[in-house]
Design a protein around this motif. Structure first.
Motif, short mmCIF file in Angstrom:
data_model
loop_
_atom_site.label_atom_id
_atom_site.label_comp_id
_atom_site.label_asym_id
_atom_site.label_seq_id
_atom_site.Cartn_x
_atom_site.Cartn_y
_atom_site.Cartn_z
N GLY A 11 43.47 50.13 30.34
CA GLY A 11 44.59 50.37 31.22
C GLY A 11 45.83 49.50 30.98
N VAL A 12 46.98 50.23 30.87
CA VAL A 12 48.25 49.56 30.57
C VAL A 12 48.64 48.61 31.69
CG1 VAL A 12 50.70 49.89 30.10
CG2 VAL A 12 49.03 51.49 29.13
N ASP A 13 48.67 49.09 32.92
CA ASP A 13 49.11 48.20 34.01
C ASP A 13 48.05 47.14 34.29
OD1 ASP A 13 47.58 50.38 34.98
OD2 ASP A 13 48.30 50.07 37.02
N ASP A 14 46.79 47.43 34.01
CA ASP A 14 45.74 46.40 34.09
C ASP A 14 46.04 45.28 33.10
OD1 ASP A 14 44.55 49.26 34.41
OD2 ASP A 14 43.14 48.01 35.51
N ALA A 15 46.53 45.65 31.91
CA ALA A 15 46.86 44.63 30.89
C ALA A 15 47.92 43.68 31.42
CB ALA A 15 47.33 45.31 29.61
N PHE A 16 48.93 44.22 32.08
CA PHE A 16 49.98 43.37 32.66
C PHE A 16 49.38 42.49 33.76
CE2 PHE A 16 54.26 44.67 31.16
CZ PHE A 16 53.89 45.70 30.30
N ALA A 17 48.46 43.05 34.54
CA ALA A 17 47.85 42.29 35.64
C ALA A 17 47.02 41.12 35.10
CB ALA A 17 46.98 43.22 36.48
N ILE A 18 46.25 41.37 34.06
CA ILE A 18 45.43 40.31 33.46
C ILE A 18 46.35 39.23 32.88
CG2 ILE A 18 43.87 39.80 31.52
CD1 ILE A 18 42.64 42.64 32.06
N ALA A 19 47.39 39.66 32.19
CA ALA A 19 48.33 38.68 31.61
C ALA A 19 49.00 37.86 32.70
CB ALA A 19 49.38 39.41 30.76
N LEU A 20 49.32 38.48 33.83
CA LEU A 20 49.94 37.76 34.94
C LEU A 20 49.00 36.66 35.45
CD1 LEU A 20 52.12 37.35 37.11
CD2 LEU A 20 50.95 39.12 38.47
N ALA A 21 47.74 37.02 35.65
CA ALA A 21 46.78 36.01 36.15
C ALA A 21 46.64 34.87 35.14
CB ALA A 21 45.43 36.67 36.41
N CYS A 22 46.59 35.23 33.85
CA CYS A 22 46.45 34.19 32.81
C CYS A 22 47.67 33.28 32.76
CB CYS A 22 46.24 34.84 31.44
SG CYS A 22 44.64 35.64 31.27
N ALA A 23 48.82 33.81 33.14
CA ALA A 23 50.07 33.05 33.05
C ALA A 23 50.37 32.27 34.33
CB ALA A 23 51.23 34.00 32.75
N SER A 24 49.42 32.25 35.26
CA SER A 24 49.68 31.65 36.58
C SER A 24 48.86 30.38 36.74
CB SER A 24 49.33 32.66 37.69
OG SER A 24 50.17 33.79 37.58
N PRO A 25 49.52 29.22 36.68
CA PRO A 25 48.77 27.96 36.73
C PRO A 25 48.03 27.74 38.05
CG PRO A 25 51.16 27.57 36.77
CD PRO A 25 50.96 29.03 36.51
N GLU A 26 48.46 28.43 39.11
CA GLU A 26 47.79 28.24 40.40
C GLU A 26 46.54 29.12 40.54
OE1 GLU A 26 50.40 30.06 39.67
OE2 GLU A 26 51.41 30.86 41.45
N VAL A 27 46.18 29.83 39.45
CA VAL A 27 45.00 30.70 39.48
C VAL A 27 43.88 30.10 38.66
CG1 VAL A 27 44.09 32.94 38.70
CG2 VAL A 27 46.31 32.83 39.84
N ASP A 28 42.70 30.06 39.26
CA ASP A 28 41.49 29.74 38.52
C ASP A 28 40.80 31.09 38.27
OD1 ASP A 28 39.25 28.69 37.40
OD2 ASP A 28 38.45 27.81 39.24
N LEU A 29 41.02 31.64 37.09
CA LEU A 29 40.49 32.98 36.78
C LEU A 29 39.02 32.83 36.41
CD1 LEU A 29 41.07 35.99 36.51
CD2 LEU A 29 41.86 35.57 34.16
N LEU A 30 38.15 33.18 37.36
CA LEU A 30 36.71 32.94 37.19
C LEU A 30 36.08 33.95 36.25
CD1 LEU A 30 35.60 32.25 40.88
CD2 LEU A 30 36.28 30.60 39.13
N ALA A 31 36.57 35.19 36.30
CA ALA A 31 35.96 36.24 35.47
C ALA A 31 36.83 37.49 35.49
CB ALA A 31 34.57 36.61 35.99
N VAL A 32 36.64 38.29 34.47
CA VAL A 32 37.16 39.65 34.43
C VAL A 32 35.96 40.57 34.31
CG1 VAL A 32 38.48 41.32 33.07
CG2 VAL A 32 39.41 39.03 33.47
N THR A 33 35.79 41.47 35.26
CA THR A 33 34.68 42.42 35.21
C THR A 33 35.25 43.81 34.99
OG1 THR A 33 34.70 42.53 37.63
CG2 THR A 33 33.12 41.03 36.61
N THR A 34 34.51 44.62 34.26
CA THR A 34 35.08 45.90 33.84
C THR A 34 34.33 47.08 34.44
OG1 THR A 34 33.72 45.87 31.84
CG2 THR A 34 35.97 44.97 31.68
N VAL A 35 35.04 48.19 34.51
CA VAL A 35 34.52 49.41 35.11
C VAL A 35 35.12 50.58 34.32
CG1 VAL A 35 36.39 49.48 36.85
CG2 VAL A 35 34.20 50.58 37.35
N PHE A 36 34.43 51.72 34.33
CA PHE A 36 35.03 52.95 33.76
C PHE A 36 36.31 53.26 34.54
CE2 PHE A 36 34.83 56.18 37.00
CZ PHE A 36 34.06 55.53 37.96
N GLY A 37 37.13 54.12 34.00
CA GLY A 37 38.33 54.53 34.76
C GLY A 37 39.38 55.05 33.83
#
Ligand code: BDR
Ligand code: CA
Length: 317
Positions: A11-37
């Protein structure tokens, strides 16, 4: 610091969302879990792994979840929006990193992270809600470890997948009903009525593309996606639904919400997957009652320019 799990179907907008979380120092990104869609589970999982590598976050575990809806298969509809590989036919340009999919599945990994968490965890489901319904069904004792769900999904005044249904809810209405109606976890729902307000146009994409390799790569994924939304709205534009929801997960209150009683239509007629929100004035609902089961906080408005500038400031690195 926000402890965050993103449940996603890139997913294109999911890619932006993941990149946003990775670029946010106030986020502790514990995991990315995936689903069909937006594509098959195999494809969304591969995309998640490679997107995290693109963002320099191969330390974030990726676990694969549901490969189909809970009960009834739905005809797949996303190729025309996100391309056959979920990223406008450009997923092959993403280099594989050293990261590999977790031995745990999505539900197992989320359960372990929640059980071990010292602080409550925010979960941002930005795909079909199948994994989250399974998590809550299998581990009801972990509900209290979830600070809130920030869900991208639903349509109030017209759908994007059917006349009345939005893609994430349409993909698995039974799962959506379990999470949004049956459960009582604090939840913000970010429907397309809100994300459509945050329309992205060419100058924004050009600024991001010019900002560096990450921005250029992300914008490269938008070709099919821009074409779809250009046809949808009759002017060149696109909508980064999932990034808007993850922005709210990172900055609570970025989106203004209203509480509406809701239901998810799980019937097999033309309204399957529709979100029904009782938007009558609160005094009227108080007087006459609502037949709908649960009041949910639904994002209804925001400062659009501020949100788009915020996204750009984080992604343009
Ligand atoms: C939602 O459906 C998918 O196409 C997007 O990734 C987003 O999560 C928008 O309706
Ligand atoms: Ca998505």
């Amino acid at each position: 610091m926000t402890s965050l799990i993103i449940d996603t179907d890139p997913g294109v907008d999911d890619a932006f969302a993941i990149a946003l979380a990775c670029a946010s120092p106030e986020v502790d990104l514990l995991a990315v879990t995936t689903v069909f869609g937006n594509a098959s589970l195999e494809t969304t999982t591969r995309n998640a792994l490679r997107l995290l590598a693109l963002c320099g976050r191969t330390d974030v575990p990726v676990a694969a979840g549901a490969d189909r809806p809970l009960v009834y298969p739905q005809e797949h509809e996303a190729d025309r929006v996100h391309g056959s590989d979920g990223l406008s036919g450009r997923a092959h340009l993403l280099a594989p990193g050293p990261n590999e999919v977790s031995e745990l599945d999505a539900v197992g990994l989320m359960a372990r992270l929640l059980a071990e968490a010292d602080e409550p965890v925010t979960i941002a489901p930005i795909g079909p809600l199948t994994n989250i319904a399974l998590l809550l069904g299998a581990y009801p004792s972990l509900r209290g470890k979830i600070e809130r769900l920030v869900v991208m999904g639903g349509a109030i005044s017209g759908g994007n997948t059917t006349a009345v249904s939005e893609f994430n809810l349409w993909s698995d209405p039974e799962a959506a009903r379990r999470v949004l109606v049956e459960e009582r976890i604090p939840t913000v729902l970010v429907p397309i009525d809100l994300t459509f307000q945050c329309m992205v146009q060419r100058p924004w994409l050009d600024r991001l593309a010019a900002s560096g390799p990450l921005g250029e790569t992300l914008v490269g994924f938008t070709t099919d996606y821009v074409a779809h939304y250009t046809a949808f709205f009759g002017k060149e534009c696109t909508i980064l639904h999932d990034a808007i929801a993850v922005a709210e997960a990172i900055r609570p209150g970025l989106l203004r919400t209203r509480s509406y009683p809701v239901e998810v239509d799980c019937a097999f007629g033309p309204s399957r997957g529709a979100l029904i929100a009782d938007r009558r004035e609160p005094e009227i609902v108080a007087t006459f009652g609502s037949k709908l089961a649960r009041a949910l906080d639904i994002a209804v408005e925001t400062d659009v320019d501020a949100v788009l500038e915020y996204l750009l400031s984080r992604l343009a690195r």
